[in-house]
Scaffold this active site. Structure first.
Site, PDB file in Angstrom:
ATOM      1  N   GLU A 167       0.820  -1.208   0.000  1.00  0.00           N
ATOM      2  CA  GLU A 167       0.000   0.000   0.000  1.00  0.00           C
ATOM      3  C   GLU A 167       0.856   1.261   0.000  1.00  0.00           C
ATOM      4  OE1 GLU A 167      -4.115  -1.291   2.095  1.00  0.00           O
ATOM      5  OE2 GLU A 167      -2.319  -1.621   3.311  1.00  0.00           O
TER       6      GLU A 167
ATOM      7  N   GLU B 176      -3.710  -9.606   3.923  1.00  0.00           N
ATOM      8  CA  GLU B 176      -4.553  -9.331   5.088  1.00  0.00           C
ATOM      9  C   GLU B 176      -5.656 -10.352   5.317  1.00  0.00           C
ATOM     10  OE1 GLU B 176      -2.688  -5.290   4.305  1.00  0.00           O
ATOM     11  OE2 GLU B 176      -3.318  -7.042   3.140  1.00  0.00           O
TER      12      GLU B 176
END
Length: 254
Positions: free
Chosen positions: A108, A128
């Protein structure tokens, strides 16, 4: 600024290095605050026109420091988000130099950059879901805007690691280098960017970032609000004069 974030400026390029190699450069509160503080200062410096974001020790960033997270350490900065950058990327262009892993929050961070240079051995992923979490630092929102929908879905839903070559194929990675050479290529690329007029660079980046949801009816009016001051700037006159006089321009950022 902590010693967990290092900054070096040369030739108009600021290299920002996450310096936690013992933790694969996982982002903790100190890193987030350090990146935010670096950008706060560098955005105001006339001698800096572009950035490179990288990680020390052969790894870009393995994401959030989960051990710190369990202890209540928050890897966010108010107004700037995770890592001090994902919710408020800098006004100036920024290049990610990725070696090793760019996983979870590390991926990210790279997605918050404008250009990505990666080594052949680099691995990207949003794992995740494998940990009962969601990539909430912009990953699942930015990814489908950068690459085809179904490829983004595969990356986000499997949580698997994907090599730099695959992400180059789908247009997310700009350049793939031999291992150990991503930073040098990123600095060279940022240096070429930094040779251009700073006001024009900032306006160009802003247009690309903001114009995605503009309607056809409003796009040129909105563009004019951003570019009219650029065309009236001293740098615009300098650019034309330098071209006519066959010399390198001397940008003033005004």
């Amino acid at each position: 600024m902590s010693d967990e974030v290092l900054v070096e400026v040369d030739g108009g390029v600021a290299v920002i290095t996450i310096n936690r190699p013992q933790a694969r450069n996982a982002v903790n509160g100190a890193v987030a605050r350090g990146v935010a503080a670096a950008l706060e200062e560098l955005e105001q410096r006339a001698d800096v026109a572009a950035y490179v974001l990288t990680g020390a020790g052969g790894t870009f960033c393995a994401g959030m420091d989960l051990k710190g997270f369990l202890k209540g350490d928050v890897p966010h900065v108010e107004g700037r988000g995770f890592g001090g950058i994902v919710e408020a990327p800098p006004r100036k262009p920024i290049v990610a130099a990725v070696e090793g892993y760019a996983l979870a929050g590390g991926f990210e961070l790279a997605l918050a950059c404008d250009v990505i240079v990666a080594s052949e051995g680099a691995k990207f992923g949003l794992p995740e879901p494998k940990r009962g979490l969601v990539a909430a630092a912009g990953g699942v929102m930015r990814l489908p805007r950068r690459i085809p929908y179904h490829v983004a879905m595969e990356i986000a839903l499997t949580g698997d690691h994907f090599p730099a070559a695959r992400l180059y194929e789908v247009g997310l990675v700009n350049h793939v280098t031999p291992d150990g050479e991503a930073l040098a290529k990123a600095v060279e690329l940022a240096g070429r960017i930094a040779q251009n007029a700073p006001l024009a660079l900032a306006a160009t980046k802003r247009l690309i970032v903001e114009s995605g949801d503009w309607s056809g009816a409003e796009m040129f009016a909105k563009q004019a609000d951003i570019i009219d001051p650029i065309f009236a700037s001293k740098d615009a006159m300098e650019g034309a004069a330098a071209f006519a006089e066959k010399r390198a321009p001397r940008w003033r950022g005004e």
